[in-house]
Design an enzyme around this catalytic site. Sequence first.
Site: not given
Length: 338
Positions: A198, A226-229, A249-252
């Site tokens: 991101t 699916r929605v991330g962080d 940023t990363g594994d949301g």
Amino acid sequence: MDVSPQFFFLMLCFQLGRTSLPLVINTWPFKSATAAAWDALQSSGLVLDAVEKGCARCEIEQCDGTVGFGGSPDETGETTLDALIMNGNTMEVGAVADLRRIKNAIGVARAVMERTEHTMLVGESASVFAENMGFVAEDLTTNKSLNVFTQWLKGNCQPNYRKNVNPDPLKSCGPYGPVAMQTQCNGVRHVNIHSHDTIGLIAIDKDGHMAAGTSTNGLTHKVPGRVGDSPIIGAGAYADSSAGAAAATGDGDIMMRFLPSYLAVELMRNGADPSVACKSAISRIKRHYSDFFGAIICANTTGHYGAACNKAPSLTEFHFMVQNSESDSPVLKSVTCF
Ligand SMILES: *[C@@H]1O[C@H](CO)[C@@H](O)[C@H](O)[C@H]1NC(C)=O
Ligand SMILES: *[C@@H]1O[C@H](CO)[C@@H](O)[C@H](O)[C@H]1NC(C)=O
């Protein structure tokens, strides 16, 4: 004018403390985003323009294939976008999630903030809103994303983010139905540096006005919807001109459970050094998910900044970009993960 030595000293400290403003800082080595944000800040003086233009640059350039169109196809092959923008002066926020067919997600996020009383719009309705606001609807699929999708189908849809479903998500493309919990093998999480980069960007002007934002196309092969962080306030980014700003940023899917950006800003509000605040936010997640993939950048009101990342198989060092009054072009920085 009669100026006391004490007053003079105070003014000097104030000036010294501010020498590094304005500041633009963003995740990953997305240099042209930093440059675009800096240029916007120089021309309009507005931190919101800097955040929007910086993130938009990555959307156009498809930074690492994980921002903008033509990347991270979901289970159906479609690219969907998430973005967020926050004004640290007014605490206004605009966000979009699961946005379809519109390339400029950060622009739509800003329109949500400036042209509605709402904070977040999602899915098809967000696309309709965007079209009404003059954004052009177009196919976000490219030959590249189509190819990624086709290869995934050929490889029995692996990696796969389903769990506790039938048929076995390690062997099948579905359609899936629920099974009794833990009687079936789970899909394997494959979140790494290549599947989730991101852009998170913070801009601070010379007077300390702050804004932050994010833009991403999410996780490759995600379950549709699916929605991330990234578009979640306090998770993907947060800005409060009276305390500081942060972007993650990363594994949301994991990171959003801990609101790391909000946590880091609150720690800076209480006087924590930006690097320490960033580390604490990562530590909080680490306690529960020791090898999660993720990083965060932090900046305080005087333009001091820091970053931190979790040491994971796919991440030992995190790179980010900085431009401030001490540099006449974006500077690549790095931090060793812990
Ligand atoms: C995409 O693939 C199609 C069909 O294979 C081809 O005609 C087209 O030129 C390709 N587009 C690009 C931009 O490579
Ligand atoms: C910002 O962080 C720097 C470095 O830790 C510190 O010297 C400075 O006092 C901080 N600014 C504020 C307003 O807390």
